[in-house]
Design an enzyme around this catalytic site. Sequence first.
Site, mmCIF file in Angstrom:
data_model
loop_
_atom_site.group_PDB
_atom_site.id
_atom_site.type_symbol
_atom_site.label_atom_id
_atom_site.label_comp_id
_atom_site.label_asym_id
_atom_site.label_seq_id
_atom_site.Cartn_x
_atom_site.Cartn_y
_atom_site.Cartn_z
ATOM 1 N N PHE A 177 0.890 -1.081 0.215
ATOM 2 C CA PHE A 177 -0.158 -0.053 0.119
ATOM 3 C C PHE A 177 0.978 1.207 -0.114
ATOM 4 O O PHE A 177 1.792 1.549 1.001
ATOM 5 C CB PHE A 177 -1.057 -0.126 1.222
ATOM 6 N N ASP A 187 9.304 2.616 1.490
ATOM 7 C CA ASP A 187 8.259 3.324 1.942
ATOM 8 C C ASP A 187 8.034 2.969 3.443
ATOM 9 O O ASP A 187 7.346 2.145 3.955
ATOM 10 C CB ASP A 187 7.134 2.962 1.316
ATOM 11 N N LYS A 246 2.470 10.241 8.380
ATOM 12 C CA LYS A 246 1.736 9.762 9.509
ATOM 13 C C LYS A 246 2.536 10.339 10.773
ATOM 14 O O LYS A 246 2.441 11.257 11.229
ATOM 15 C CB LYS A 246 1.652 8.531 9.543
ATOM 16 N N THR A 288 3.142 24.333 -4.369
ATOM 17 C CA THR A 288 3.069 25.406 -3.800
ATOM 18 C C THR A 288 3.302 25.566 -2.106
ATOM 19 O O THR A 288 4.151 26.342 -1.727
ATOM 20 C CB THR A 288 1.501 25.735 -3.701
#
Lengths: 463, 463
Positions: B183, B292, B323, B344
Site C-alpha cells: 500500500f 516506503d 503519519k 505550492t
Amino acid sequence: HTLWPDSCRYVSKAAAKTQMEFEYDGPSMKTEVPGPRSKELTKQLGEMQNVGAINFFCNYEESRGNYLVDVDGNRMLDYRHLLHPYWLSAFVNRPALGIMPPENFPEKLSESLLSVAPSGMSRVQTMACGSCSNENAYKAMFIWYRNKERGHNIPSDEDMSSCMINQSPGCPDLSILSFMGGFHGRTMGCLATTHSKAIHKLDVPSFDWPIAPFPKLKYPLEEFKRENAQEEARCLEEVEDLIVQWRQKGRPVAGIVIEPIQAEGGDNHATPDFFKKLRNIARKHGSAFHVDEVQTGGGATGKFWAHEHWGMDDPADIVSFSKKMLTGGFYHKDELQAYRIFNTWMGDPSKNLFLAEVLNVIRRENLLEEVTRSGKTLLQGLYQLQDQYPNMLSSARGQGTFCAIDIRDDATRNSIILKARDKGVLLGGCGERSIRFRPALVFKEYHVHMFLNVFSDVLAEHN
Amino acid sequence: HTLWPDSCRYVSKAAAKTQMEFEYDGPSMKTEVPGPRSKELTKQLGEMQNVGAINFFCNYEESRGNYLVDVDGNRMLDYRHLLHPYWLSAFVNRPALGIMPPENFPEKLSESLLSVAPSGMSRVQTMACGSCSNENAYKAMFIWYRNKERGHNIPSDEDMSSCMINQSPGCPDLSILSFMGGFHGRTMGCLATTHSKAIHKLDVPSFDWPIAPFPKLKYPLEEFKRENAQEEARCLEEVEDLIVQWRQKGRPVAGIVIEPIQAEGGDNHATPDFFKKLRNIARKHGSAFHVDEVQTGGGATGKFWAHEHWGMDDPADIVSFSKKMLTGGFYHKDELQAYRIFNTWMGDPSKNLFLAEVLNVIRRENLLEEVTRSGKTLLQGLYQLQDQYPNMLSSARGQGTFCAIDIRDDATRNSIILKARDKGVLLGGCGERSIRFRPALVFKEYHVHMFLNVFSDVLAEHN
C-alpha cells in the site's frame, strides 16, 4: 475569537507537564459505541459528506495519554494510534477526519466551506492540497462513470480481480479531457491533464488522454466579439471531435476539467458563452464537468467563485479548490459521491477554523466589492499604460483584481519584475510573457495607485 | 516551549484588531533582493534541500496587510499573494515553502527531520501528505532514470514537445515495480503500486507496471528459517524476471518500491536477508530503491526507521514518510535531487516545529527502548494466547509494538474487535483476517497487561 485563547491555554499548560500526569487509570464505558451523540453528529455530517468510514466522534480535549474519549464520554485504551507518536501532536494537531472527526467538525464545515458552496452543490470533501483535490475529483468522476456504464454500483468478480493487477475492466481505460495551457497539479493523474510548461511534465510517464485547444482570444474581449466567438467555436468543435475519437479508441471521456481562467498557462480568459456551451457538450456526451477553481476561487475575481461570472444555475458537477480556501477539497453533486474517496487525514480541520474567520472578514468588510472596485481601477490603469507603451505592453485583461498584461518578450518581462522588486513591489509572471497581478483581497484603491506609479516608473526606464 | 506563548500572543492580539491598523504606509527597501541574510539562509537550506525556486526568506512576523517583509528588512508591496486572502491566514499559517520560507526554516529542518535522517541520506523534501510524498518520490526516480539514460540532464527538443501532449519520449514509458499486498497511497501514481484491497483501485485507470509477489512467510520467523528462505528466494527470482520482461516490453523499471513491513496488506514481514538481496537486485539492474516508511517510520518498531533492522549502511536511495512524522516527505540521496519536484505548499512548516518537540520527548523519555520492552511483552502475551487458543489465533508477529495476529476468519475478527471496543479497547484490522496493534510510543508495559487481560476475556467469550 474565543477559539484561540482556549486552544493556546490548553497547549501551554499541556506542554509544561509530562504525558503521564494526564493519563487515566483505565477504560471507562458509558454507552455502546457509537453512542447517541456520535450517531447524531454522524447524521449531521452525513448531509455534507460521506460518513461511511466514521467510527465515532472524538472529544480530543478530554483524550490523553493512551486513551481516546468519544463525544459520549466513553474512554477507550487506544491500540491503533495510527497518527500520533505523542499526545501533544494528536490533540492540538491532526485528527484522522475520515474515521474519528472532532465534535465541532460538522458545525465548522457548515460555517466555513458549505457557507460558500457553489450553486447546486451541497456536499464537500476536504483534502490536504490542490493536487490531492484534483486527483480525488478525477477518481470520483471515474467511479461515477463506471457505475453509470454498469447500471449499478456492484463490481463484477472480474472487475475486482483485474484491478488488483492494474488491468481493465477493473482499472478501466477511461480518460479526462483537458485543455492545452491548463494547470491542474503535479501528481501523476493531475499531471496528465496539466499542459502549461514542459518542465512540469518532462520525464514522468503519463496517460493517453485527449487535450483540446483553449481559445486564444483577443483583448479587450468586448472589442473583438466576432473573432473571439469564431475562435471559441473552433475549440468547442475540437472538444466534441476528441470526445468521439477517444470513445472510438476505447478510452471514453469520463470527465472534462477546465479552469475558469487559465492561470499558470498565462491568464487566458474565455467568455461565459464558451463555458455554457462546453457544459452542454459534457452533458450531451455523458461526461462529468469539473471546474478547477484552485487558483480562481476565494474572491479575487470579484465573485467568490470565478464560474459565477457565467451566470448558470448548474455550472458544474465538481468544483475543486485550495490555496485561498486554506484547505484543499472539492464540492460535488450528490451523484458524484463515493465512499471510496478516502485518505488518512482528509485535510486538516484547523484550516476550516481559519477559513470561517476569513469568510467573516470578507463579509464584514465587503471585500468582494472592494476587489471589484480595486480591480476596475487596476485594469483601467493597465489600459492607459498599454496605450502609452504600445510596443512594450498588450492584452491587459482581468476579472476583479485577477489581472494580467503581456510584455513584449520574456527577457523584458523578467527585467521589469526585477526592477519593480528593487522599488519594493512584488510581481509574478505566468505563461510565456505575461505578468500577473494577484493582490490580497484587502488591496484597496490607494494600493493600486501606489502600484501603478511604481510600474509606470519602471516602464519609463525600459522604454 | 517558548514557541507557544509567543505565537498565541501574536494571534490573539492580531485577532482583536482590524488589518488596517497593521498596514505600513509604503514599500521600503534596504538591500538588493535577495539580501545578505536571505543569501546566507538559502546557502544553509541548500545543504538540505533544493533551493532553486526560493526568492528570499520572509519575516512573517513583521509582514502585514499587503506588505511582505524579508529577513533583510526589505518591505515590499505584494502583488502576487498567491495563498492568503487575508493576513491572519498568511502569518499564522501557510507560507509557500518552496518560494519564500520563514527565517527559522533551515534551523527547524535540521532540528527535526534531518536529526533523524536514515543512514546515507542528508537531504529531505517535505510534502503535505503520504500520497504526495510517494508521488513525488516516484517522479524523482523517473527524472533520475531518464537523466541516466540521456547521460546528462538536458532534454532534447523532442522531449520537450512530446511531453506537452503526454507522449514519449518526453513522457517516457517507465515503470515502478511494486509488490502484491503493498500500500503506497491513493493518488493515481501511488495507486498503480498499491495492491492491498481491490476497493482502493476499482474503476481508476492505471499503468502497466510490474507487480512481484511479496514473501508469504511462516511465523515465528526463526522457527521456519529454511522454508522462509525458499519462499524469499522464489520472490526475488520473480522480481528479476519481471525487471527483464518489462525492459524487453519497453517499460524499464526506474524504481522498486517496498514497505519494510507490509502494513495495510496484513502486517507481512520479510527477513533482513530478503531486503539486502532486493537492494542488490535494484543496484544490479540500475533501478532506484525506494523504502516506503509512511506506516513503519517514527519508532513503533523499536528503531526510528524499520529498515534499520536490516543493518545496512546503504539501505535505500529514497525513504518516504508521513503519519507519525506529522509532515509528509522523503529523504533522498544527492543524485536523486530534482529542482522540478515542487508544489505550492511543500508541506507545512508548523509540522516541523511539532516534530522537533516530539523528537525531544522520544529522546528524553527513551521511548524507543520503552517500545522495545512493551513490544516484547506484547508479543510474548500474544504467543501465549495463541498456544491457548490454537483454533482461533495464529501467526503472532511483530517488531517493537508494531504487532499483529491472525484470527480464524474475517467474521470472528470483526466480532473480537467490536467486543474489545465494548470493553474500552480500540483495535484495528488489516489484511484479510489480521488484527494489528498500533499503540502510541508512550504505551508502557502496564498498558500491555491491561490490554492482554481484556483481550483474553474477549477470546474466552468466543471460544
